[in-house]
Motif scaffolding. Structure first.
Motif, PDB file in Angstrom:
ATOM      1  N   TYR A   1     -54.685 -19.852  -4.210  1.00 43.04           N
ATOM      2  CA  TYR A   1     -53.951 -21.110  -4.172  1.00 43.04           C
ATOM      3  C   TYR A   1     -52.557 -20.875  -4.742  1.00 43.04           C
ATOM      4  O   TYR A   1     -52.417 -20.555  -5.931  1.00 43.04           O
ATOM      5  N   PHE A   2     -51.547 -21.030  -3.919  1.00 47.38           N
ATOM      6  CA  PHE A   2     -50.186 -20.783  -4.392  1.00 47.38           C
ATOM      7  C   PHE A   2     -49.845 -21.648  -5.597  1.00 47.38           C
ATOM      8  O   PHE A   2     -49.189 -21.195  -6.546  1.00 47.38           O
ATOM      9  N   GLU A   3     -50.285 -22.902  -5.587  1.00 47.84           N
ATOM     10  CA  GLU A   3     -49.861 -23.856  -6.612  1.00 47.84           C
ATOM     11  C   GLU A   3     -50.644 -23.731  -7.917  1.00 47.84           C
ATOM     12  O   GLU A   3     -50.373 -24.483  -8.861  1.00 47.84           O
ATOM     13  N   GLN A   4     -51.585 -22.800  -7.989  1.00 44.98           N
ATOM     14  CA  GLN A   4     -52.383 -22.655  -9.202  1.00 44.98           C
ATOM     15  C   GLN A   4     -52.067 -21.340  -9.921  1.00 44.98           C
ATOM     16  O   GLN A   4     -51.720 -20.339  -9.299  1.00 44.98           O
ATOM     17  N   TYR A   5     -52.216 -21.371 -11.238  1.00 46.72           N
ATOM     18  CA  TYR A   5     -52.010 -20.203 -12.084  1.00 46.72           C
ATOM     19  C   TYR A   5     -53.374 -19.545 -12.272  1.00 46.72           C
ATOM     20  O   TYR A   5     -54.147 -19.935 -13.143  1.00 46.72           O
ATOM     21  N   GLN A   6     -53.655 -18.552 -11.452  1.00 48.71           N
ATOM     22  CA  GLN A   6     -54.990 -17.942 -11.415  1.00 48.71           C
ATOM     23  C   GLN A   6     -54.995 -16.629 -12.201  1.00 48.71           C
ATOM     24  O   GLN A   6     -54.624 -15.580 -11.686  1.00 48.71           O
TER      25      GLN A   6
ATOM     26  N   PHE B   1     -48.463 -17.375   4.834  1.00 50.43           N
ATOM     27  CA  PHE B   1     -47.600 -17.324   3.653  1.00 50.43           C
ATOM     28  C   PHE B   1     -47.913 -16.097   2.796  1.00 50.43           C
ATOM     29  O   PHE B   1     -47.016 -15.383   2.347  1.00 50.43           O
ATOM     30  N   VAL B   2     -49.190 -15.837   2.598  1.00 49.63           N
ATOM     31  CA  VAL B   2     -49.581 -14.724   1.732  1.00 49.63           C
ATOM     32  C   VAL B   2     -49.148 -13.383   2.320  1.00 49.63           C
ATOM     33  O   VAL B   2     -48.866 -12.433   1.584  1.00 49.63           O
ATOM     34  N   ASP B   3     -49.052 -13.282   3.637  1.00 48.08           N
ATOM     35  CA  ASP B   3     -48.598 -12.035   4.258  1.00 48.08           C
ATOM     36  C   ASP B   3     -47.138 -11.766   3.915  1.00 48.08           C
ATOM     37  O   ASP B   3     -46.746 -10.627   3.654  1.00 48.08           O
ATOM     38  N   TYR B   4     -46.308 -12.810   3.937  1.00 46.18           N
ATOM     39  CA  TYR B   4     -44.909 -12.646   3.553  1.00 46.18           C
ATOM     40  C   TYR B   4     -44.790 -12.215   2.088  1.00 46.18           C
ATOM     41  O   TYR B   4     -43.986 -11.357   1.734  1.00 46.18           O
ATOM     42  N   ILE B   5     -45.619 -12.826   1.235  1.00 43.13           N
ATOM     43  CA  ILE B   5     -45.586 -12.485  -0.190  1.00 43.13           C
ATOM     44  C   ILE B   5     -45.985 -11.024  -0.395  1.00 43.13           C
ATOM     45  O   ILE B   5     -45.340 -10.277  -1.139  1.00 43.13           O
ATOM     46  N   ARG B   6     -47.059 -10.597   0.272  1.00 40.22           N
ATOM     47  CA  ARG B   6     -47.527  -9.220   0.101  1.00 40.22           C
ATOM     48  C   ARG B   6     -46.533  -8.204   0.644  1.00 40.22           C
ATOM     49  O   ARG B   6     -46.560  -7.039   0.256  1.00 40.22           O
ATOM     50  N   LYS B   7     -45.663  -8.624   1.552  1.00 40.80           N
ATOM     51  CA  LYS B   7     -44.653  -7.717   2.101  1.00 40.80           C
ATOM     52  C   LYS B   7     -43.350  -7.730   1.305  1.00 40.80           C
ATOM     53  O   LYS B   7     -42.377  -7.083   1.676  1.00 40.80           O
ATOM     54  N   GLY B   8     -43.338  -8.469   0.201  1.00 37.23           N
ATOM     55  CA  GLY B   8     -42.188  -8.402  -0.695  1.00 37.23           C
ATOM     56  C   GLY B   8     -41.243  -9.574  -0.672  1.00 37.23           C
ATOM     57  O   GLY B   8     -40.188  -9.533  -1.315  1.00 37.23           O
ATOM     58  N   THR B   9     -41.578 -10.648   0.052  1.00 34.11           N
ATOM     59  CA  THR B   9     -40.711 -11.820   0.049  1.00 34.11           C
ATOM     60  C   THR B   9     -40.622 -12.406  -1.361  1.00 34.11           C
ATOM     61  O   THR B   9     -41.626 -12.592  -2.030  1.00 34.11           O
ATOM     62  N   GLN B  10     -39.393 -12.683  -1.801  1.00 31.07           N
ATOM     63  CA  GLN B  10     -39.157 -13.234  -3.131  1.00 31.07           C
ATOM     64  C   GLN B  10     -38.924 -14.739  -3.051  1.00 31.07           C
ATOM     65  O   GLN B  10     -38.379 -15.247  -2.062  1.00 31.07           O
ATOM     66  N   ILE B  11     -39.346 -15.452  -4.067  1.00 28.72           N
ATOM     67  CA  ILE B  11     -39.086 -16.884  -4.180  1.00 28.72           C
ATOM     68  C   ILE B  11     -38.162 -17.099  -5.376  1.00 28.72           C
ATOM     69  O   ILE B  11     -38.529 -16.779  -6.508  1.00 28.72           O
ATOM     70  N   ASN B  12     -36.979 -17.605  -5.094  1.00 26.57           N
ATOM     71  CA  ASN B  12     -36.009 -17.843  -6.162  1.00 26.57           C
ATOM     72  C   ASN B  12     -36.033 -19.323  -6.540  1.00 26.57           C
ATOM     73  O   ASN B  12     -35.782 -20.190  -5.697  1.00 26.57           O
ATOM     74  N   CYS B  13     -36.327 -19.584  -7.779  1.00 24.12           N
ATOM     75  CA  CYS B  13     -36.474 -20.960  -8.264  1.00 24.12           C
ATOM     76  C   CYS B  13     -35.255 -21.367  -9.091  1.00 24.12           C
ATOM     77  O   CYS B  13     -34.862 -20.658 -10.016  1.00 24.12           O
ATOM     78  N   THR B  14     -34.653 -22.506  -8.739  1.00 23.68           N
ATOM     79  CA  THR B  14     -33.541 -23.066  -9.501  1.00 23.68           C
ATOM     80  C   THR B  14     -33.993 -24.389 -10.115  1.00 23.68           C
ATOM     81  O   THR B  14     -34.584 -25.231  -9.433  1.00 23.68           O
ATOM     82  N   PHE B  15     -33.736 -24.573 -11.400  1.00 20.85           N
ATOM     83  CA  PHE B  15     -34.117 -25.802 -12.096  1.00 20.85           C
ATOM     84  C   PHE B  15     -32.944 -26.773 -12.131  1.00 20.85           C
ATOM     85  O   PHE B  15     -31.818 -26.394 -12.481  1.00 20.85           O
TER      86      PHE B  15
ATOM     87  N   SER C   1     -56.093 -27.490  -0.046  1.00 20.55           N
ATOM     88  CA  SER C   1     -56.414 -26.449   0.912  1.00 20.55           C
ATOM     89  C   SER C   1     -56.155 -25.069   0.334  1.00 20.55           C
ATOM     90  O   SER C   1     -55.273 -24.874  -0.492  1.00 20.55           O
ATOM     91  N   ILE C   2     -56.935 -24.106   0.806  1.00 23.38           N
ATOM     92  CA  ILE C   2     -56.758 -22.726   0.387  1.00 23.38           C
ATOM     93  C   ILE C   2     -55.537 -22.159   1.092  1.00 23.38           C
ATOM     94  O   ILE C   2     -55.417 -22.246   2.307  1.00 23.38           O
ATOM     95  N   THR C   3     -54.610 -21.584   0.323  1.00 28.97           N
ATOM     96  CA  THR C   3     -53.463 -20.948   0.942  1.00 28.97           C
ATOM     97  C   THR C   3     -53.913 -19.752   1.753  1.00 28.97           C
ATOM     98  O   THR C   3     -53.402 -19.486   2.833  1.00 28.97           O
ATOM     99  N   ALA C   4     -54.874 -19.003   1.243  1.00 27.58           N
ATOM    100  CA  ALA C   4     -55.429 -17.856   1.965  1.00 27.58           C
ATOM    101  C   ALA C   4     -56.668 -17.390   1.227  1.00 27.58           C
ATOM    102  O   ALA C   4     -56.919 -17.778   0.085  1.00 27.58           O
ATOM    103  N   GLU C   5     -57.437 -16.557   1.897  1.00 27.84           N
ATOM    104  CA  GLU C   5     -58.524 -15.863   1.218  1.00 27.84           C
ATOM    105  C   GLU C   5     -58.192 -14.385   1.235  1.00 27.84           C
ATOM    106  O   GLU C   5     -57.898 -13.814   2.283  1.00 27.84           O
TER     107      GLU C   5
END
Length: 413
Positions: free
Chosen positions: A70-75, A276-290, A6-10
């Motif tokens: 698509y959030f999961e793709q490297y575009q 989801f894309v609205d939160y990202i555009r407003k500056g929400t950060q995603i912190n990834c821990t491995f 599915s498309i995360t957003a257009e």
């Protein structure tokens, strides 16, 4: 640029340029921008180009570019600015400069990126907007007047069916109102429906409304139908006009046929829901821990069958996973510092640990970028012994603890 799932957003991309120098365009008085995307074959392919803007050192291009995100793709994207004449013919000789980024980077930077063009003072500016309305919630209330009388000993027991066309152009019922007994002037209850269910977020897409007279035997009588887009429904509500219910069979039989009743849209409210894309555009950060599994079940790192095999000519499974996940998540992490921990290993001290820091720093597990995570992983695999058992609860607890520390910052999730 189609992707699976599915498309995360257009989103829509807008391009402008500022402070072009007269020397940059003296031989070509116009400017034009080209948008390219990185395809599966590993090369840039033209996605589209703007119109030519003549004699303007600060052009804002009217041609915009809708793009599936698509959030999961490297575009990967590349924006090129050319000096051109009125014909719009481009040449590498007159390339003023370019900007390369991912769509994730663009959105993660509050939806805009600016870069200088070559060695000049000129800048190319890329802006985005979320033009997807599929998450909107729509409240509708419909009433009817002067519906056809269908019952011999009464009036009618009317109800509505709302339909939209599917991908096969077949009409599908997406909502049915309650039945109002014995009336030709029904007032149905207000209802809430998602824009996706109603019209897949396309407010210019036709919606069909059928009106029926309910019968106890389960065979309703058809009263009439009408078709309107969501935009038209809004106007009908705003200007207090009506929708005509038409029964084609009656219309063909009666010369003076007018309609089989009218529908009134007494309430039409669109409530935008953030995506989801609205939160990202407003500056929400995603912190990834491995969190890396160093249990013995991975196999001897010296053997090619091991998931931790140290192949001098290729990456192993864990290294590929780190790159695949990190390449996506880093676009939404401003400092690019990634905590990296391991579990299920026997350390050089003999301790069996399920939450040790890969970088060897007992105070801070952060690694500088994805390259830092890869280096810390490589360092760890050479200094620990694969052991067990499989217990990643301590790493989850560590991440949860760090999240609680950051809870006061509304930009952290």
């Amino acid at each position: 640029m189609a992707g699976e799932g599915s498309i995360t957003a257009e989103v829509t991309i807008h391009i402008s340029c500022r402070n072009l120098q007269q020397d940059d365009v003296k031989s070509k008085p116009g400017t034009l921008a080209v948008v390219n995307f990185w395809d599966e074959d590993g090369e840039y392919i033209e996605y589209g180009r703007t119109e030519v803007v003549m004699d303007n050192l600060n052009p804002s291009f009217g041609q915009h570019f809708p793009m599936a995100y698509y959030f999961e793709q490297y575009q990967r994207l590349k924006f090129e600015m050319f000096a051109v004449d009125a014909s719009g013919e481009i040449s590498e000789e007159f390339l003023l400069g370019d900007l390369e980024c991912t769509l994730g980077q663009l959105l993660g930077n509050n939806g805009t990126l600016t870069s200088t063009l070559g060695n000049s003072k000129a800048e190319i500016i890329i802006d985005t907007e979320n033009n997807s309305s599929v998450s909107d919630l729509i409240t509708l209330q419909i009433t009817g007047t002067d519906l056809d009388k269908k019952d011999f000993l009464g009036k009618s027991d009317p109800y509505l069916e709302i339909l939209r066309k599917d991908e096969n152009e077949e009409s599908v019922c997406i909502f049915q109102t309650e039945v109002i007994k014995n009336t030709l002037n029904p007032k149905w209850d207000a209802f809430v429906i998602s824009a996706y269910d109603l019209c897949e977020g396309d407010y210019t897409r036709p919606i069909k409304i059928n009106c029926y007279d309910w019968n106890r035997d389960g065979n309703p009588d058809f009263i009439g139908e009408c078709t309107a887009t969501m935009e038209e429904l809004k106007r009908v509500c705003q200007f207090s006009t009506t929708l005509q219910l038409i029964n084609e069979k009656k219309k063909n039989k009666k010369k003076k046929y007018k309609n089989s009743g009218e529908l009134h849209i007494v309430q039409c409210v669109i409530d935008p829901q953030p995506m989801f894309v609205d939160y990202i555009r407003k500056g929400t950060q995603i912190n990834c821990t491995f969190g890396i599994d160093f249990t013995a079940s991975n196999g001897n790192p010296k053997h090619p069958s091991s998931l931790h095999y140290n192949d001098p000519n290729d990456l192993n499974v864990y290294q590929r996973a780190i790159i695949a996940v990190g390449a996506i998540c880093q676009d939404y992490d401003s400092d690019k510092m990634f905590p990296a921990l391991g579990f299920g290993a026997k350390l050089a001290s003999g301790e069996i640990s399920h939450d040790f820091f890969l970088n060897g720093n007992s105070d801070d597990p952060n690694c500088d970028g994805i390259e830092g995570v890869l280096e810390a992983y490589k360092q760890s695999i050479g200094s620990i012994q694969l052991y067990g058992p499989t217990n990643f609860a301590p790493i989850i607890s560590y991440v949860a603890k760090q999240a609680r520390k950051d809870d006061e910052n509304p930009g952290n999730w």
